[in-house]
Enzyme design. Structure first.
Site, PDB file in Angstrom:
ATOM      1  N   CYS A   2      45.739  37.733  50.823  1.00 57.00           N
ATOM      2  CA  CYS A   2      46.452  37.557  52.079  1.00 57.00           C
ATOM      3  C   CYS A   2      47.701  38.429  52.068  1.00 57.00           C
ATOM      4  O   CYS A   2      47.872  39.285  51.209  1.00 57.00           O
ATOM      5  CB  CYS A   2      46.851  36.092  52.262  1.00 57.00           C
ATOM      6  SG  CYS A   2      45.458  34.942  52.144  1.00 57.00           S
ATOM      7  N   ASP A 101      41.554  26.927  46.908  1.00 57.59           N
ATOM      8  CA  ASP A 101      42.452  27.046  45.765  1.00 57.59           C
ATOM      9  C   ASP A 101      43.925  26.921  46.138  1.00 57.59           C
ATOM     10  O   ASP A 101      44.764  26.634  45.285  1.00 57.59           O
ATOM     11  CB  ASP A 101      42.222  28.370  45.040  1.00 57.59           C
ATOM     12  CG  ASP A 101      42.427  29.585  45.931  1.00 57.59           C
ATOM     13  OD1 ASP A 101      42.351  29.455  47.175  1.00 57.59           O
ATOM     14  OD2 ASP A 101      42.654  30.682  45.407  1.00 57.59           O
ATOM     15  N   VAL A 314      31.218  56.323  44.928  1.00 55.27           N
ATOM     16  CA  VAL A 314      31.662  57.622  45.429  1.00 55.27           C
ATOM     17  C   VAL A 314      30.916  58.692  44.647  1.00 55.27           C
ATOM     18  O   VAL A 314      31.008  58.736  43.411  1.00 55.27           O
ATOM     19  CB  VAL A 314      33.177  57.805  45.251  1.00 55.27           C
ATOM     20  CG1 VAL A 314      33.581  59.223  45.642  1.00 55.27           C
ATOM     21  CG2 VAL A 314      33.941  56.793  46.083  1.00 55.27           C
ATOM     22  N   SER A 388      36.036  45.505  40.608  1.00 54.03           N
ATOM     23  CA  SER A 388      36.168  46.796  39.937  1.00 54.03           C
ATOM     24  C   SER A 388      36.450  46.613  38.447  1.00 54.03           C
ATOM     25  O   SER A 388      36.830  45.524  38.003  1.00 54.03           O
ATOM     26  CB  SER A 388      37.286  47.623  40.585  1.00 54.03           C
ATOM     27  OG  SER A 388      38.529  46.977  40.436  1.00 54.03           O
ATOM     28  N   GLY A 389      36.274  47.696  37.692  1.00 56.20           N
ATOM     29  CA  GLY A 389      36.358  47.646  36.229  1.00 56.20           C
ATOM     30  C   GLY A 389      37.706  48.032  35.660  1.00 56.20           C
ATOM     31  O   GLY A 389      37.783  48.481  34.508  1.00 56.20           O
TER      32      GLY A 389
END
Length: 632
Positions: A2, A101, A314, A388-389
């Site tokens: 948010c 949460d 990508v 993502s890593g």
């Protein structure tokens, strides 16, 4: 995920300022907004604003700012283990009105929740009590919590700094805060002033220098440090670091840990981290490359938890980084849904200007221009979360200098060193381009050598109108140089930049980004792995590779290439076009800092080295940033 913003101080901010701020943060939370106002007993005004991106419990009942008892919370992020924390609080007698949460975090931070989570002996001091509650939480967060009984506002940020939180102190002691700089400008009603020293730092030393200082690209604007809370009350502003990072005097390495134990412990913790971060009431997308980092997460989600993975990639135009074969192999073997994005050079300057304006800052690397396009595609496909890593390199090794630092750590160990040196010469030496790292024993003979990090910065300093010379520094976290490098990259150099850019790019398109490698338990365990296990057979991430054996295809695990997106700026910028050249060299406040003739020389070159390409990109971004500031 948010947006939050607000104020505490002697001023009563006008409704126009509130409307401006809500409009400026709508991209961070298009699913709802909320406002809380209160005047404390001593006459200070409190304002909390929230823009909601619905991820858990999308019902309006979970809207924010949320109030329970004497506590009010505006929260940006995710509490991944909220179910477990909620169960502990429910066993203590607390009841909940929502299934998300936010209420769990709010109840955890209030006096009764703090007491339950801290074993019945919550500290009387507000910050220390809240620190005990946060110790039970796993997640990413930036929050503003108002304790009405004390008249105290607390700002908090997660351990690794995944979620941003800026603050600005006014002349009269008032405190403004928000998820992005533009939100503070909206609340104050006046533009922020550029920090010219920080701009020169960026131009000369590059992105790895930016988080070694508390400065930002705006004068006086600061971020709440990661793992820290700030409390604003009648007595002023005070802080507490609630999560201690490792330091040189504390070495948690278990030298008797076997390689098999390291592999098993890593596998268990990474699987658990992914399991927690799959929790959502909306579908998730995965950023996908051909490397082990993203594919570890994707393959755990698919093969361990049966998640219907949709990967987004990508496709690189630079043959040195092209990884289509690896990506397509994983897609076929696991039966994944997959979308590829091919970046277009059309409209590059206009797109970059839009992105600079959205970031309230120069874009820190060109790869994040392309990442922005990837996030756009993810949102267009209907996703509000991407995974993502980030941080696998910093936890398990992965950069080229890690190989040289590993050799230094093994120096003097006889056959182990000889084998490591042989593997370096066979597998690493042929692909290393940085001149410092072409010497396998650079850190054996000079452990503090760091010239490879600020490569060619003397040339870039020569292109400025005012001198800037700031030597490389690093924090002392660990006695072993390899470990110390990895921790500096995690806390000050690489990961803070990635998290900053990831958040802004994703939130521009109203997407939340999650990073499963940034898990406290996984991080703590990774620090205990002996250095000798980190590299094997000339391959970095040796422990992670074996931990994923049987989950990730062998083709990925056994691939030695260091992959990832990169592109020279001239691939996007056609300097042969006179209109493009004129646009780059047009009158601008940037020429008060940079010699225009030096930039013209760069444009005249037929090709640019990697460092020069980054420097030209940085100048373009600074130019656009300063022009926007001048127009504000």
């Amino acid at each position: 995920m948010c947006g939050i913003a607000g104020y505490i101080g002697r001023r009563c901010l006008p409704d126009d300022a509130v409307r401006r701020c809500h409009a400026a943060m709508r991209h961070r939370g298009p699913d709802g907004s909320g406002t809380f106002r209160r005047c404390t007993a001593d006459g200070r005004h409190v304002l909390l604003l929230h823009a909601r991106l619905s991820i858990l419990d999308p019902d309006p009942r979970s809207g924010q700012p949320m109030q329970r008892g004497g506590g009010v919370l505006a929260f940006n992020g995710e509490l991944y283990n909220f179910s477990e924390v909620r169960e502990r609080l429910e066993r203590g007698g607390l009841a909940f009105d929502t299934t998300g949460d936010t209420e769990v975090l709010l109840r955890a931070l209030d006096p009764q929740g703090r007491s339950l989570l801290c074993g019945g002996h919550a500290a009387e001091d507000l910050l220390h009590g809240m620190a005990g509650a946060l110790d039970a939480c796993e997640g990413m967060w930036a929050f503003a919590y108002f304790d009405a009984s004390r008249g105290t506002l607390v700002l908090g940020r997660d351990r690794f700094g995944e979620k941003p939180l800026y603050y600005l102190r006014d002349d009269d002691g008032g405190l403004y805060f928000g998820s992005e700089p533009k939100l503070l400008a909206a609340l104050t009603g006046r533009p922020l002033r550029p920090d010219t020293e920080h701009l020169r730092r960026y131009l000369v030393n590059g992105y790895k220098s930016l988080y070694k200082t508390r400065q930002t690209f705006f004068a006086g604007l600061r971020q709440v440090p990661a793992g820290t809370m700030l409390a604003a009350d009648a007595g002023g502003l005070r802080g507490l670091c609630y999560w201690e990072r490792p330091h040189a005097a504390h070495d948690p390495v278990q030298e008797d840990m076997s390689f098999a134990d390291a592999v098993r412990g890593t596998r268990e913790r990474l699987i658990r981290s992914v399991e927690l971060r799959l929790r959502a009431d909306v579908p998730l997308a995965f950023c996908m490359s051909g490397g082990i980092d993203s594919n570890s997460l994707i393959c755990i989600a698919r093969r361990v938890f049966g998640y219907d993975v949709h990967g987004f990639t990508v496709m690189n135009t630079d043959a040195r980084y092209e990884e289509r074969e690896c990506v397509e192999h994983v897609v076929r073997e696991l039966g994944l849904r997959h979308t590829s994005v091919s970046p277009s050079v059309a409209g590059f300057l206009d797109g970059l200007r839009t992105l600079v304006r959205a970031h309230d800052a120069p874009v820190l690397t060109i790869s994040y221009y392309v990442h922005w396009l990837l996030m756009q595609r993810i949102r267009q496909q209907g996703y509000a979360i991407s995974i993502s890593g980030t941080a696998a390199d910093e936890l398990f090794t992965g950069y080229y200098d890690h190989h040289n630092l590993y050799l230094a750590a093994m120096y003097g160990s006889g056959a182990l060193y000889d084998k490591a040196l042989e593997n370096w010469r066979r597998h690493v030496a042929p692909v290393v381009r940085n001149p410092y790292l072409q010497d396998p024993e650079v850190f054996v003979h000079a452990p503090q050598e760091r010239g490879h990090i600020y490569l060619h910065n003397d040339r870039f300093a020569g292109a400025l109108r005012q001198p800037f010379d700031e030597p490389f520094t690093e924090h002392a976290y660990h006695a072993v140089p390899l470990r110390n490098r990895m921790l500096n990259e995690l806390f000050h150099e690489a990961v803070p930049v990635i998290l900053h850019e990831d958040d802004l790019n994703a939130m521009y398109h109203s997407v939340e980004n999650r990073s499963p490698f940034l898990d406290r338990d996984l991080f703590d365990f990774s620090l205990r792995i002996p250095v000798r296990h980190l590299v094997r057979d000339g391959m970095a991430k040796a422990v992670l590779r074996e931990a994923m054996r049987g989950i990730v295809p062998d083709m990925i695990l056994d691939n030695r290439r260091k992959v990832g997106f990169n592109a020279p700026v001239l691939d996007f910028l056609d300097v042969r076009d006179s209109a493009v050249r004129a646009q780059v060299l047009a009158d601008s406040p940037v020429w008060d800092f940079v010699r225009r003739d030096a930039v013209a020389q760069l444009l005249d070159g037929r090709s640019l080295g990697n460092s020069e390409s980054k420097f030209l990109f940085n100048i373009l971004c600074c130019k656009m940033f300063l022009e926007d500031c001048a127009d504000a």
